[in-house]
Design an enzyme around this catalytic site. Structure first.
Site, short mmCIF file in Angstrom:
data_model
loop_
_atom_site.label_atom_id
_atom_site.label_comp_id
_atom_site.label_asym_id
_atom_site.label_seq_id
_atom_site.Cartn_x
_atom_site.Cartn_y
_atom_site.Cartn_z
N LEU A 1 77.47 115.45 -30.66
CA LEU A 1 77.62 114.64 -31.85
C LEU A 1 77.35 113.17 -31.51
O LEU A 1 77.85 112.65 -30.51
CB LEU A 1 79.05 114.80 -32.39
CG LEU A 1 79.40 114.08 -33.68
CD1 LEU A 1 78.56 114.59 -34.83
CD2 LEU A 1 80.88 114.26 -33.98
N GLY B 1 54.28 101.18 -20.83
CA GLY B 1 54.61 100.93 -22.23
C GLY B 1 55.40 99.65 -22.37
O GLY B 1 56.47 99.51 -21.76
N LYS C 1 72.33 99.54 -23.82
CA LYS C 1 72.91 98.21 -24.01
C LYS C 1 74.06 97.97 -23.03
O LYS C 1 74.32 96.82 -22.64
CB LYS C 1 73.39 98.03 -25.45
CG LYS C 1 72.28 97.63 -26.41
CD LYS C 1 71.11 98.57 -26.32
CE LYS C 1 69.97 98.31 -27.24
NZ LYS C 1 68.90 99.32 -27.09
N GLY D 1 56.91 105.45 -26.37
CA GLY D 1 57.40 105.72 -27.72
C GLY D 1 58.13 107.05 -27.82
O GLY D 1 58.27 107.80 -26.84
N ASP E 1 64.65 109.30 -37.60
CA ASP E 1 63.41 109.20 -36.85
C ASP E 1 62.35 110.21 -37.27
O ASP E 1 61.19 110.06 -36.89
CB ASP E 1 63.69 109.36 -35.35
CG ASP E 1 64.38 108.15 -34.75
OD1 ASP E 1 64.57 107.16 -35.48
OD2 ASP E 1 64.73 108.21 -33.56
N THR F 1 70.87 110.86 -30.04
CA THR F 1 70.18 110.00 -29.08
C THR F 1 70.85 108.64 -28.95
O THR F 1 71.08 108.14 -27.84
CB THR F 1 68.71 109.83 -29.48
OG1 THR F 1 68.06 111.10 -29.41
CG2 THR F 1 67.99 108.84 -28.57
N GLU G 1 50.73 97.86 -20.42
CA GLU G 1 50.68 98.06 -21.87
C GLU G 1 49.22 98.05 -22.32
O GLU G 1 48.48 97.11 -22.06
CB GLU G 1 51.46 96.96 -22.59
CG GLU G 1 51.28 96.88 -24.09
CD GLU G 1 51.59 98.19 -24.80
OE1 GLU G 1 50.73 98.65 -25.56
OE2 GLU G 1 52.70 98.73 -24.60
N HIS H 1 79.03 74.05 -35.82
CA HIS H 1 78.48 73.36 -34.65
C HIS H 1 79.50 73.41 -33.50
O HIS H 1 80.69 73.20 -33.73
CB HIS H 1 78.20 71.90 -35.00
CG HIS H 1 77.73 71.08 -33.84
ND1 HIS H 1 76.46 71.17 -33.33
CD2 HIS H 1 78.38 70.17 -33.08
CE1 HIS H 1 76.34 70.33 -32.32
NE2 HIS H 1 77.50 69.71 -32.13
N GLU I 1 74.66 120.80 -35.09
CA GLU I 1 74.16 119.95 -34.00
C GLU I 1 73.99 120.79 -32.74
O GLU I 1 74.91 121.47 -32.30
CB GLU I 1 75.13 118.80 -33.74
CG GLU I 1 74.83 117.97 -32.50
CD GLU I 1 73.42 117.40 -32.46
OE1 GLU I 1 72.75 117.56 -31.44
OE2 GLU I 1 73.01 116.79 -33.48
#
Length: 462
Positions: free
Chosen positions: A38, A179, A51, A267, A307, A41, A202, A439, A34
């Site tokens: 470690l 984008g 997030k 992208g 990827d 991305t 976009e 519920h 690497e």
């Protein structure tokens, strides 16, 4: 320095480390190379830090809207230094855990930049100086991706990719997001929640253009309601830095935008250049490594995951592919991974989640299709959360299987686990309709949608 192992893995991101951990678990010797940190991305500049920012943004929205729930609170400001400290602590904790896990499996971790020089052989410029050569009975390529740009678009100053955007210590007053895919929508959502005015540009006709058209209409309506400006069907022409700071952006329709910064979110491309792949006989197509369904490249004994393999660029896809390769090498009975069965989530506000086929994809593959949409307005927990959106199901084929599940709304990403089981187990609406959902939960919306598709609708749907 030299070394040999049952498996040599080039890249320590989601695909690479998953392959390493599973191979070691199955009794194989493993060397993992690497160049960076470690975790790759996903852990350091992708999934986890973004997030964390999105959660901080959610808290800002909650405080801002607290009075509508009878809670007296005011949002006095956003301390990005503290937000980044929180984000970095999340990343650091997971990083330490991953380092410990790799070490506990006796995986040899080589720090340095690797290049394939021969059949299953990697030469490494070691981080501490010198070179090393490592050969495996099998070689797994897991070198990941990098942010893409556009011809003539120079990154720097007030023009940045998501990597640098994660490091900002102030909230910009205005942003142009170039984008409207997953990365663009997530950052647009974060900055809007933190108080910026955001314009998304976009070139495609809609945001999230690979999603079902029903989904894109839902997310665009929600974004406009939140105050975002959407310029879909509009291409980028050029950008110049303003003398006093910020950017001047030219668009294809002749209009201009002024903003503090521009995020380039067009992208990510495969990181395969100048790594010796083609020289070693490994075929590439548009920069992606060509593999069969078992992730075997054109060179026997050399595999590729993540990827760099054409398809959805998702950390959990690479993770699953890494496990698949390790289990193949161990001689276990395996099943190839179908990309359409991999769940997809955009963690914006509201969230978008899907698995399987869009309505048009299903029609192209199966011919006649049936669809149903269950509106979250009929779901008790969604009313409590004050989120709008819905669940769209696509049914097709002679057996009436559910071949597409599409969700929009706050927290619907947490529903995609059940949705992907429905798709991957080739369930029908009737199969799902007989199961009981707790519920009040948003999961009930999945159950209600399947009841409707099975002709048993008890509550209104649109």
């Amino acid at each position: 320095m030299t070394g040999t192992a049952d498996v040599v893995i080039l890249g320590g991101g989601s695909g690479g480390y998953a392959c390493a951990l599973r191979a070691a678990q199955l009794g194989m010797s493993v060397i993992m190379i690497e160049a960076g940190r470690l975790g790759g991305t996903c852990l350091h500049t992708g999934c986890i830090p973004t997030k964390a920012l999105l959660h901080a943004a959610e808290i800002a929205d909650s405080v801002r809207e607290a009075s509508t729930f009878g809670i007296e609170a005011t949002l006095d400001g956003v301390d990005m230094t503290a937000v980044n400290k929180y984000k970095d602590e999340v990343v650091a904790g997971l990083y330490r855990g991953l380092q410990g896990l790799v070490a506990s499996r006796e995986i040899e971790l080589v720090a340095g930049r690797g290049r394939v020089v021969d059949d299953r052989t990697v030469q490494v410029e070691l981080a501490d100086g010198g070179t090393g050569t490592y050969r495996g009975e099998a070689l797994v390529l897991a070198t990941g991706s990098r942010p893409k740009s556009l011809p003539g678009l120079n990154i720097g100053g007030s023009v940045m990719t998501s990597d640098r955007a994660l490091e900002l210590n102030v909230v910009p007053d205005s942003v142009v997001v170039l984008g409207g895919g997953v990365i663009g929508c997530e950052f647009a959502s974060v900055w809007t929640s933190l108080g910026a005015h955001v314009t998304v540009v976009e070139a495609a006709a809609t945001l999230l253009p690979t999603e079902d058209p029903w989904t894109t209409k839902q997310i665009e309506r929600a974004f406009r309601k939140r105050g975002l400006t959407l310029r879909t069907g509009t291409s980028f022409s050029g950008v110049t830095e303003r003398p006093g700071g910020g950017v001047h952006v030219d668009l294809s329709d002749g209009s201009q935008l002024e903003a503090d910064l521009m995020l380039v979110a067009v992208g990510r491309g495969p990181r395969t250049a100048d790594m010796g792949f083609e020289e070693a006989g490994i075929e590439l197509d548009r920069g992606f490594v060509v593999t069969d369904e078992w992730l075997q490249t054109t060179v026997p004994g050399v595999f590729a995951v993540g990827d760099i393999v054409a398809g959805p660029q998702l950390a959990h896809r690479g993770f699953a592919q890494g496990i698949l390769v390790a289990e193949q090498l161990a001689g276990l009975d395996c099943t190839p991974i179908e990309d359409t069965g991999i769940p997809r989530v955009t963690y914006s506000n509201p969230e978008v989640a899907s698995v399987g086929l869009t309505e048009s994809e299903a029609a192209k593959q199966f011919g006649e299709v049936a669809t149903v949409v269950y509106d979250l307005a009929g779901n008790g927990k969604s009313r409590i959360l004050r989120t709008s959106g819905g669940v769209k199901l696509v049914q097709a084929g002679p057996e009436g299987r559910v071949v597409g599940i599409h969700l929009v709304g706050e927290r619907v990403g947490e529903l995609i686990g059940e949705a992907q089981l429905i798709y991957n187990w080739q369930a029908t609406a009737g199969d799902v309709a007989q199961h009981v959902h707790a519920h009040p939960t948003q999961a009930e919306a999945l159950g209600e949608a399947h009841l409707a598709l099975a002709g048993k609708a008890l509550h209104a749907h649109s």
